[in-house]
Write a protein that holds these residues in place. Structure first.
Motif, PDB file in Angstrom:
ATOM      1  N   ILE A 149       0.889  -1.141  -0.140  1.00  0.00           N
ATOM      2  CA  ILE A 149       0.012   0.023  -0.054  1.00  0.00           C
ATOM      3  C   ILE A 149       0.911   1.198  -0.083  1.00  0.00           C
ATOM      4  CG2 ILE A 149      -1.647   1.272   1.194  1.00  0.00           C
ATOM      5  CD1 ILE A 149      -2.733  -1.312   2.511  1.00  0.00           C
ATOM      6  N   ASP A 150       0.798   2.012  -1.076  1.00  0.00           N
ATOM      7  CA  ASP A 150       1.641   3.226  -1.056  1.00  0.00           C
ATOM      8  C   ASP A 150       1.363   4.301  -0.159  1.00  0.00           C
ATOM      9  OD1 ASP A 150      -0.197   5.424  -3.207  1.00  0.00           O
ATOM     10  OD2 ASP A 150      -0.531   3.503  -3.138  1.00  0.00           O
ATOM     11  N   PRO A 151       2.107   5.150   0.186  1.00  0.00           N
ATOM     12  CA  PRO A 151       2.023   6.138   1.183  1.00  0.00           C
ATOM     13  C   PRO A 151       0.444   6.789   1.132  1.00  0.00           C
ATOM     14  CG  PRO A 151       4.026   6.152   0.994  1.00  0.00           C
ATOM     15  CD  PRO A 151       3.539   5.164   0.010  1.00  0.00           C
ATOM     16  N   GLY A 152       0.188   7.247  -0.157  1.00  0.00           N
ATOM     17  CA  GLY A 152      -1.292   8.028  -0.338  1.00  0.00           C
ATOM     18  C   GLY A 152      -2.511   7.462  -0.110  1.00  0.00           C
ATOM     19  N   SER A 153      -2.206   6.013  -0.566  1.00  0.00           N
ATOM     20  CA  SER A 153      -3.514   5.092  -0.259  1.00  0.00           C
ATOM     21  C   SER A 153      -3.670   4.856   1.203  1.00  0.00           C
ATOM     22  CB  SER A 153      -3.411   3.984  -1.344  1.00  0.00           C
ATOM     23  OG  SER A 153      -3.392   4.335  -2.599  1.00  0.00           O
ATOM     24  N   GLY A 154      -2.588   4.554   1.984  1.00  0.00           N
ATOM     25  CA  GLY A 154      -2.542   4.365   3.353  1.00  0.00           C
ATOM     26  C   GLY A 154      -2.974   5.335   3.905  1.00  0.00           C
ATOM     27  N   SER A 155      -2.601   6.595   3.920  1.00  0.00           N
ATOM     28  CA  SER A 155      -3.060   7.742   4.307  1.00  0.00           C
ATOM     29  C   SER A 155      -4.467   8.071   4.318  1.00  0.00           C
ATOM     30  CB  SER A 155      -2.317   9.038   4.242  1.00  0.00           C
ATOM     31  OG  SER A 155      -2.621   9.518   2.802  1.00  0.00           O
ATOM     32  N   LEU A 156      -4.929   7.850   2.795  1.00  0.00           N
ATOM     33  CA  LEU A 156      -6.256   7.930   2.530  1.00  0.00           C
ATOM     34  C   LEU A 156      -7.423   7.127   3.473  1.00  0.00           C
ATOM     35  CD1 LEU A 156      -8.540   9.592   0.597  1.00  0.00           C
ATOM     36  CD2 LEU A 156      -8.022   7.633  -0.781  1.00  0.00           C
ATOM     37  N   LEU A 157      -6.833   5.867   3.499  1.00  0.00           N
ATOM     38  CA  LEU A 157      -7.522   4.638   4.180  1.00  0.00           C
ATOM     39  C   LEU A 157      -7.529   5.050   5.646  1.00  0.00           C
ATOM     40  CD1 LEU A 157      -8.801   1.877   4.143  1.00  0.00           C
ATOM     41  CD2 LEU A 157      -6.519   1.060   4.516  1.00  0.00           C
ATOM     42  N   LEU A 158      -6.542   5.551   6.243  1.00  0.00           N
ATOM     43  CA  LEU A 158      -6.572   5.797   7.543  1.00  0.00           C
ATOM     44  C   LEU A 158      -7.360   7.139   8.001  1.00  0.00           C
ATOM     45  CD1 LEU A 158      -5.391   5.533  10.365  1.00  0.00           C
ATOM     46  CD2 LEU A 158      -3.552   6.906   9.772  1.00  0.00           C
ATOM     47  N   GLN A 159      -7.454   8.191   6.988  1.00  0.00           N
ATOM     48  CA  GLN A 159      -8.110   9.471   7.262  1.00  0.00           C
ATOM     49  C   GLN A 159      -9.675   8.718   7.027  1.00  0.00           C
ATOM     50  OE1 GLN A 159      -7.479  12.356   4.309  1.00  0.00           O
ATOM     51  NE2 GLN A 159      -8.832  13.713   5.172  1.00  0.00           N
ATOM     52  N   ALA A 160     -10.012   8.212   6.301  1.00  0.00           N
ATOM     53  CA  ALA A 160     -11.356   7.457   6.032  1.00  0.00           C
ATOM     54  C   ALA A 160     -11.789   6.679   7.263  1.00  0.00           C
ATOM     55  CB  ALA A 160     -11.617   6.396   4.987  1.00  0.00           C
ATOM     56  N   LEU A 161     -11.050   5.750   7.760  1.00  0.00           N
ATOM     57  CA  LEU A 161     -11.403   5.222   8.941  1.00  0.00           C
ATOM     58  C   LEU A 161     -11.602   6.051  10.123  1.00  0.00           C
ATOM     59  CD1 LEU A 161      -8.940   2.039   8.834  1.00  0.00           C
ATOM     60  CD2 LEU A 161     -11.632   2.342   8.499  1.00  0.00           C
ATOM     61  N   ILE A 162     -10.497   7.086  10.355  1.00  0.00           N
ATOM     62  CA  ILE A 162     -10.988   7.895  11.565  1.00  0.00           C
ATOM     63  C   ILE A 162     -12.178   8.739  11.316  1.00  0.00           C
ATOM     64  CG2 ILE A 162     -10.131  10.019  12.750  1.00  0.00           C
ATOM     65  CD1 ILE A 162      -7.149   8.688  12.115  1.00  0.00           C
ATOM     66  N   ALA A 163     -12.455   9.231  10.031  1.00  0.00           N
ATOM     67  CA  ALA A 163     -13.764  10.096   9.869  1.00  0.00           C
ATOM     68  C   ALA A 163     -14.915   9.278  10.122  1.00  0.00           C
ATOM     69  CB  ALA A 163     -13.608  10.641   8.356  1.00  0.00           C
ATOM     70  N   GLY A 164     -14.887   8.104   9.683  1.00  0.00           N
ATOM     71  CA  GLY A 164     -16.009   7.166   9.941  1.00  0.00           C
ATOM     72  C   GLY A 164     -16.434   6.972  11.353  1.00  0.00           C
ATOM     73  N   ALA A 165     -15.351   6.542  12.245  1.00  0.00           N
ATOM     74  CA  ALA A 165     -15.483   6.556  13.492  1.00  0.00           C
ATOM     75  C   ALA A 165     -16.017   7.948  14.153  1.00  0.00           C
ATOM     76  CB  ALA A 165     -14.214   6.002  14.097  1.00  0.00           C
ATOM     77  N   ILE A 166     -15.341   8.740  14.090  1.00  0.00           N
ATOM     78  CA  ILE A 166     -15.872  10.028  14.523  1.00  0.00           C
ATOM     79  C   ILE A 166     -17.262  10.420  14.202  1.00  0.00           C
ATOM     80  CG2 ILE A 166     -15.606  12.668  14.786  1.00  0.00           C
ATOM     81  CD1 ILE A 166     -12.547  12.080  14.655  1.00  0.00           C
ATOM     82  N   SER A 167     -17.664  10.310  12.990  1.00  0.00           N
ATOM     83  CA  SER A 167     -18.877  10.639  12.354  1.00  0.00           C
ATOM     84  C   SER A 167     -19.889   9.691  13.189  1.00  0.00           C
ATOM     85  CB  SER A 167     -18.904  10.531  10.893  1.00  0.00           C
ATOM     86  OG  SER A 167     -18.187  11.295  10.100  1.00  0.00           O
ATOM     87  N   THR A 168     -19.714   8.470  13.301  1.00  0.00           N
ATOM     88  CA  THR A 168     -20.548   7.427  13.769  1.00  0.00           C
ATOM     89  C   THR A 168     -20.794   8.068  15.307  1.00  0.00           C
ATOM     90  OG1 THR A 168     -19.685   5.609  12.576  1.00  0.00           O
ATOM     91  CG2 THR A 168     -20.839   4.951  14.632  1.00  0.00           C
ATOM     92  N   LEU A 169     -19.664   8.131  16.121  1.00  0.00           N
ATOM     93  CA  LEU A 169     -19.783   8.391  17.459  1.00  0.00           C
ATOM     94  C   LEU A 169     -20.715   9.725  17.625  1.00  0.00           C
ATOM     95  CD1 LEU A 169     -16.208   8.009  18.808  1.00  0.00           C
ATOM     96  CD2 LEU A 169     -18.196   6.708  19.449  1.00  0.00           C
TER      97      LEU A 169
END
Length: 53
Positions: free
Chosen positions: A7-27
């Motif tokens: 996983i290249d750094p761009g895709s990895g950071s995009l995936l991490l950002q999406a997971l964090i945003a999803g968790a915060i939105s759910t909360l």
């Protein structure tokens, strides 16, 4: 033989950002529902208490 995963750094950071945003939105979504329910019951109990006084 298993393929090597990369996983290249761009895709990895995009995936991490999406997971964090999803968790915060759910909360925040469930916090908002909790506040609506609490306000509803507080209003009902306040009317009930005022009626009995």
């Amino acid at each position: 033989m298993l393929p090597q995963l990369y996983i290249d750094p761009g895709s990895g950071s995009l995936l991490l950002q999406a997971l964090i945003a999803g968790a915060i939105s759910t909360l925040l979504f469930f916090k908002n529902i909790k506040m609506v329910v609490m306000n509803f019951f507080a209003t009902v109990f306040a009317k009930f208490k005022k009626k009995n006084d």
